[in-house]
Design an enzyme around this catalytic site. Structure first.
Site, short mmCIF file in Angstrom:
data_model
loop_
_atom_site.label_atom_id
_atom_site.label_comp_id
_atom_site.label_asym_id
_atom_site.label_seq_id
_atom_site.Cartn_x
_atom_site.Cartn_y
_atom_site.Cartn_z
CG HIS A 66 31.94 -25.36 -58.58
ND1 HIS A 66 31.33 -24.52 -57.68
CD2 HIS A 66 33.13 -24.80 -58.89
CE1 HIS A 66 32.15 -23.49 -57.44
NE2 HIS A 66 33.23 -23.64 -58.16
CD GLU A 77 28.98 -27.09 -56.69
OE1 GLU A 77 29.77 -26.81 -55.80
OE2 GLU A 77 28.47 -26.24 -57.45
CG HIS A 80 27.13 -22.89 -57.38
ND1 HIS A 80 28.48 -23.11 -57.40
CD2 HIS A 80 26.92 -21.78 -58.13
CE1 HIS A 80 29.07 -22.18 -58.13
NE2 HIS A 80 28.15 -21.35 -58.58
CD GLU A 87 25.92 -22.92 -52.94
OE1 GLU A 87 26.03 -24.14 -53.14
OE2 GLU A 87 26.85 -22.10 -53.04
ZN LIG Z 1 29.57 -24.65 -56.50
#
Ligand SMILES: [Zn+2]
Length: 1234
Positions: A928, A931, A1025, A1110
């Site tokens: 992504h 990010e 992420h 994350e």
């Molecule tokens: Zn992500």
């Protein structure tokens, strides 16, 4: 009789008078026909007397096991005597008036509602009905209906309707308008009835709306209680669209506004705030329909509510009025479309294949202009048919209770490992080339000698640095000439506006370079001007001196990278001490005589801290040593790399921070506390745009869609730019003198996904607060509401030896605005709006060049630079390092695949064997693009793996690392937030990646599939992420059992035997990494995530420890960094700690060590705890760490980060009782405020 005996024996003392009386009453009931009415009257009046005077009596009558209420009700049913009836009603009122609803519930549970409704029906047949009886009866009924959060009789309204009782109360009010004593309880009952929408419609047909307007009226101190109840009833009634339409047709919107103004004027001492709020609630209800909003605008409602709320601002107790007014105004604010020709991205990339289905196919099959449709409806209110059916309604109450996560995968077959390869073995053979370590015999290596060789002697270090190009067959020179780079010489720099951008490189585009001679000249110019540029910078750097570096220190010799005089002063471990108020790295960097700029100096691993954390973990002494200082930043190399980076808009400029590099600031950056009232102030300013339209400048100052857009050379206007890698500004409109609306570009080949931003501002003055509004954000909430600030980089500050991104901005707020989202860009949902992130900044220098970003930028070129530096600096004697090209992206950029492990001790068979048999760890990041934190974590991981510390060496000796550090290079380069050039979220393509549309995913998966075929599955897979709504760092993993626990299927019925090993790594990280938080981790598999890397690698490839890690964009609320915003230092530290965690994991999983430390044995307990959680943090984020703001009245709840599914969007319609609670809360907090 038995019952009474039981009662007296079990729960009541024998001498109780009330028991005796009740027994007597029961006897009367059974012989009612024979006994004189007088007796019942007498007994009930005695009971009433007791009930009125003694709490003890009331308690006894409603105690568990008591039949007192039943006896009374039975008498009520049987008696024909009015006085007895009145006595009993009074007794019941006494009983239910206290006890917080519990006693009313007892009355309901004994069938009281039905008895009372029957009594009402009977009494209504008398003409005229007995007033006293009606007053008592309604008073009692009003107390047993549902109220607030206390559920008394939830079906009260339905029962009343079925019994035909609705109109009795209505008619009583109609016929007795002047009799306030009678109509007050009747209105109270109507208020209860009206909360049921079917009742509201039914009552509406009988004129209840008109009736309420007869009761409410201009300011009067008389009968305010009546007025309040009538307003509440009306507000409930107007929630029905039929009633709202009726009110609009009769001109009542205007009437309500007039009444509101009247009360506003006369209630100067604010004694009747609740009445004023009641009027606003009615306006709020009626404006739920489009007609209502139109009537509101036509009646000048915006101006009226704006002006009245401005008057109210000074008085804090009137906040509910300001907030409700604000809500109404926002709802009625005419919806606009974004001022863009199309919401499709300003850039188009021709795909090699147009997919037959999916978002891109949809996007490009739409006729042009179709995205311009602005649909004004709010939550389907345009549906003309009355949808308020009874069945819908009856279930309403249950909705909340049975709210559960239906995203959790419940199909056990979808959770069980899938035993198929997906691709034929022959086809997977192509991946063999990426595993040369498995065939390497090291016969060419001279590995016996332990003497480290000089770095420069490594084969790939001789000569100039070769910039690898993605499949470019031209020699480097030819390539350069295609994409020549020219930097204006100093004199022209000074003449043009670019003199304000000391380091902005203006690269001519391909088309302009037709003359090859010109190109060669350009090249020469480039070389000289690069040096020239370096000198420019160096001159600007006050206390920083340039030092010539010798050629044999390859990595220090490039251009304006400035080397510290004494290497030791930078490479000493002092640099890595935890940064207290002033970090030693910051100060050390700039107090010395010279500096090594651009070095992202700390890997963030703090040796002391590591000692601390390892000391309590069963004697494990992982001493993290400071990795070698790796000067990974090199401006000249960066420029070289940029030339080969292929962007869709063919960017020719380089953003200064990416060129120059940055270091973490030497001070802490706390999570902001938001001052009270920011949101409503900002919203009021937005509303002023409508009310005072003449004050709005509305001048376009930047426009990607219109290349002829030029900014008038006025000193007061800021200049914007984002035509550089990862930039994504599309349009800027000056709104007021110092306020700008900014619009972000959509992801390429998409019409939405805006959240990430990166742009440049220049032409500023000091001493001015500039307000920036990014008006097309899409997420329904943001950490910007919870203390996160955007990042700013000032070039002048950088030149003054402060080259850092810092958290800036005041008055930060994220809220829903009045720009309407086309349903095409909102997943088919109608009536959605965009969100605004607003912040105000005062610039430190006049005529500076500053950059703003959502998070610390990390471009693709930066990654390439870091990898090259790592490669050029490593010691091949110690580290086996390879950078391969996994594949080319759609735009023709290379997707790097990195292999890191330890070079075997010798080329003896056993050493080579150990080398080849090391378990694999597979890591990936940045699928992504928005990010960027994931890249900083990855940088920390890479740097740690390449460091010379014994722990890192031990780690390399334990594993072979396969790393794809950037799964979505094209997305990163082009400033996308979420997608690749195919307009799709690549982390939803793992189940069926298309080799032509999703090459990086297809081949990353291919690598893993190949590993499965050769029986070399990685021990750990982790995809890095960033998370935009939660704090800390945490992991998502996969567990069948934990998933089944969240469903109705009991875990016992799930016959899967599952190893708990998937919990070990996160557990270790929670003990070692300060930013990591175990309680935010989840191991539940969601349906919506079935095509993510984590789930596919777990289920299809069979990697048990398959994770998403994350990292917060905001900061931490626990651990060492509690209360601080996160920076690159902490993110890089996380990446390093992840490695340390793997080392511990190795010890735990080693077959020789069966004794798990006790700290890992509490897994069972945690499992049980987590199974009690109803929700999965990945999907239905309730975010306990994000308390709602008191003023936060119109935010929908959270949305799924990876999906952006908006779940509950009704926060604006909460019940008055909650708002009143909020009021009292805010009053409590206010005491502390000045
Ligand atoms: Zn992500």
């Amino acid at each position: 009789m038995n019952k009474v005996k039981t009662t007296s024996e079990k729960s009541l003392p024998n001498n109780s008078r009330i028991v005796a009386l009740l027994t007597q009453l029961e006897k009367i009931n059974s012989e009612s026909l024979l006994v004189e009415a007088d007796t019942a009257r007498y007994v009930t009046s005695k009971i009433l007397h007791l009930a009125q005077s003694q709490e003890k009596t009331r308690k006894e009558m409603t105690a568990k096991g008591s039949t007192g209420v039943e006896v009374i009700l039975s008498t009520l049913e049987n008696t024909r005597d009015l006085q007895t009836t009145l006595n009993i009603l009074s007794i019941l009122i006494e009983l239910v008036s206290v006890g917080g609803g519990r006693r009313a519930c007892i009355l309901v549970s004994k069938g009281g509602t039905q008895t009372l409704l029957q009594l009402l029906l009977g009494a209504s047949k008398d003409s005229p009905p007995n007033e006293e009886l009606m007053v008592q009866l309604h008073s009692l009924l009003a107390k047993i209906g549902p109220k607030g959060n206390h559920s008394r009789d939830k079906k009260f309204g339905v029962k009343a309707r079925i019994n035909g009782a609705l109109n009795i109360s209505l008619n009583l009010v109609k016929q007795n308008l002047q009799n306030h004593r009678l109509i007050l309880p009747c209105l109270q009952v109507l208020r209860v009835y009206s909360t049921n929408s079917v009742n509201a419609v039914s009552l509406g047909k009988n004129g209840v709306v008109e009736l309420m307007f007869k009761i409410i009226g201009p300011f009067s101190k008389k009968n305010t209680g009546l007025m309040k109840v009538a307003l509440d009833t009306l507000a409930a009634l107007l929630k029905s669209k039929t009633n709202a339409r009726r009110a609009v047709d009769r001109g009542y919107v205007q009437v309500l506004l007039t009444i509101y103004v009247d009360w506003h004027r006369h209630d100067s001492r604010h004694r009747h705030m609740l009445i004023r709020k009641g009027i606003l609630q009615c306006i709020k209800s009626v404006t739920n329909i489009k007609l209502g909003r139109k009537a509101f605008i036509d009646a000048n409602g915006m101006k009226i509510l704006y002006n009245t709320s401005q008057d109210c601002l000074a008085v804090r107790t009137l906040d509910p009025l300001v907030n409700t007014s604000s809500l109404i105004m926002r709802k009625c604010f005419p919806k606009n479309r974004l001022p863009l020709p199309t919401i499709k991205s300003a850039f188009h990339f021709q795909l090699p294949v147009i997919p037959t289905s999916g978002p891109v196919a949809q996007l490009y099959s739409l006729p042009p202009e179709v995205d311009d449709v602005v649909d004004e409806s709010d939550d389907n209110d345009d549906i003309e048919t009355e949808t308020e059916t009874e069945t819908e309604n009856e279930n309403e109450d249950d909705k909340d209770q049975h709210f559960k996560n239906d995203d959790i995968e419940t199909d056990i077959d979808k959770l069980k490992p899938k035993q198929e390869l997906g691709r034929p073995i022959e086809e997977l053979k192509i991946y063999e080339q990426f595993f040369p370590e498995l065939a390497e015999n090291f016969q060419e290596y001279d590995l016996v000698s332990k003497e480290p060789k000089p770095f420069a002697s490594a084969t790939n270090l001789g000569g100039p640095i070769v910039v690898p190009t993605a499949g470019d067959e031209h020699p480097a020179e030819a390539n350069q000439s295609v994409k020549g780079i020219a930097v204006k010489d100093r004199s022209s720099l000074q003449m043009e506006e670019y003199n304000k951008r000391p380091c902005l490189l203006d690269l001519p585009k391909k088309d302009h370079n037709k003359d090859s001679l010109q190109l060669q000249n350009d090249q020469k110019k480039l070389l000289s001007s690069c040096q020239c540029l370096s000198q420019e910078i160096v001159k600007g750097l006050d206390r920083i001196t340039l030092q010539n570096t010798s050629k044999n220190e390859q990595y220090y010799s490039t251009g304006c990278l400035i080397k510290k005089e004494s290497k030791t002063s930078l490479t000493t471990p002092t640099c890595n001490k935890p940064c207290q108020h002033v970090s030693s790295c910051g100060s050390g960097l700039f107090e010395g005589p010279s500096v090594q700029l651009g070095k992202l100096c700390c890997t963030g691993v703090d040796p002391e801290e590591e000692e601390d954390s390892s000391s309590h973990s069963s004697g494990e002494q992982v001493l993290l040593e400071v990795p070698d200082m790796l000067p990974l930043h090199d401006p000249d190399l960066y420029i070289e790399i940029v030339k080969n980076t292929k962007s869709v808009p063919e960017y020719s400029e380089v953003a200064y921070p990416d060129y120059f590099g940055h270091i973490p600031p030497p001070f802490k950056e706390p999570i902001l506390e938001r001052p009270y009232g920011v949101q409503r102030t900002k919203i009021a300013q937005d509303i002023e745009r409508l009310i005072h339209q003449n004050d709005i400048i509305d001048r376009v100052v930047y426009d990607l869609d219109n290349s002829s857009c030029s900014v008038p050379e006025e000193g007061d206007i800021l200049k914007f730019n984002s035509k550089f890698e990862s930039g994504n500004l599309r349009k800027v409109i000056q709104i007021r003198k110092n306020e700008y609306d900014l619009i972000l570009n959509s992801d390429i080949n998409s019409n939405h996904y805006h959240q990430w931003f990166y742009f440049e501002v220049s032409g500023m003055k000091t001493g001015i607060g500039y307000r920036f509004n990014i008006i097309n954000c899409e997420k329904s909430n943001s950490q910007f509401n919870y203390g996160m600030q955007p990042l700013m980089y000032s070039v002048q500050e950088a030149l003054n030896a402060r080259p850092w991104w810092s958290r800036v901005g005041t008055d930060i707020c994220y809220y829903k605005n009045h720009f309407s989202r086309s349903s095409i860009a909102a997943g088919g949902q109608k009536g959605k709006s965009y969100y605004t992130i607003t912040f105000t900044v005062s610039f430190p220098h006049k005529d500076d060049v500053c950059y703003f970003a959502y998070h610390y930028p990390y471009t693709y070129s930066t990654l390439k630079m870091h990898l090259q530096k790592l490669e050029s600096m490593h010691n091949p004697q110690q580290i086996y390092f390879r950078e391969d090209v996994l594949c080319e992206t759609l735009a023709g950029n290379s997707c790097p695949l990195v292999t890191i492990t330890a070079t075997p001790e010798s080329n003896y068979y056993e050493h080579v064997c150990q080398f080849r048999n090391r378990p694999y760890v597979f890591l990936s990041a940045r699928v992504h693009p928005g990010e960027t934190n994931a890249s900083w974590v990855m940088k920390g991981t890479l740097e740690y793996l390449m460091s010379s510390s014994p722990a890192a060496q031990s780690l390399r000796e334990s594993y072979i690392f396969k790393i794809v550090p950037m799964l979505n290079p094209d997305g990163v380069i082009n400033g996308n937030h979420r997608c690749s050039l195919s307009g799709e979220d690549l982390n939803r393509q793992w189940q069926n990646p298309n080799p032509d549309l999703h090459p990086t995913i297809y081949h990353a998966k291919g690598l893993l599939q190949y590993m499965a075929t050769i029986k070399r599955l990685p021990l750990v897979y982790c995809d890095y992420h960033g998370h935009s709504r939660k704090k800390n760092v945490f992991m998502y993993g996969c567990s069948i059992k934990e998933t089944m626990w969240h469903t109705n299927v009991s875990a016992a019925s799930c016959d899967v035997i599952e190893d708990l090993g998937y919990r070990a790594l996160p557990k270790i990280l929670s003990q070692t990494a300060p930013a990591f938080c175990m309680s935010s981790c989840s191991f539940v598999v969601e349906k919506s995530k079935e095509s993510t890397a984590r789930v596919v690698v777990w289920r299809e490839i069979g990697v048990q420890r398959s994770y998403t890690m994350e990292s917060t964009l905001c900061g931490c609320d626990q651990g060492k960094y509690k209360g601080l915003q996160i920076g690159t230092r902490e993110l890089e530290e996380m990446g390093a700690k992840f490695c340390v965690g793997l080392l511990r994991l190795k010890r735990l999983t080693s077959p020789l060590e069966h004794n798990l430390p006790s700290s890992l044995l509490d897994i069972e307990n945690e499992l049980i705890e987590s199974s009690c959680k109803v929700t999965s943090p990945t999907t239905y984020v309730l975010d306990e760490d994000e308390p709602r703001f008191l003023e936060e009245v119109d935010y929908s709840a959270e949305s799924n980060d990876e999906q952006d599914v908006e779940l509950v969007d009704n926060a604006g319609d909460y019940e008055p009782s909650i708002q009143e609670d909020a009021l009292s809360d805010s009053e409590a907090t206010r005491i502390q405020l000045p």
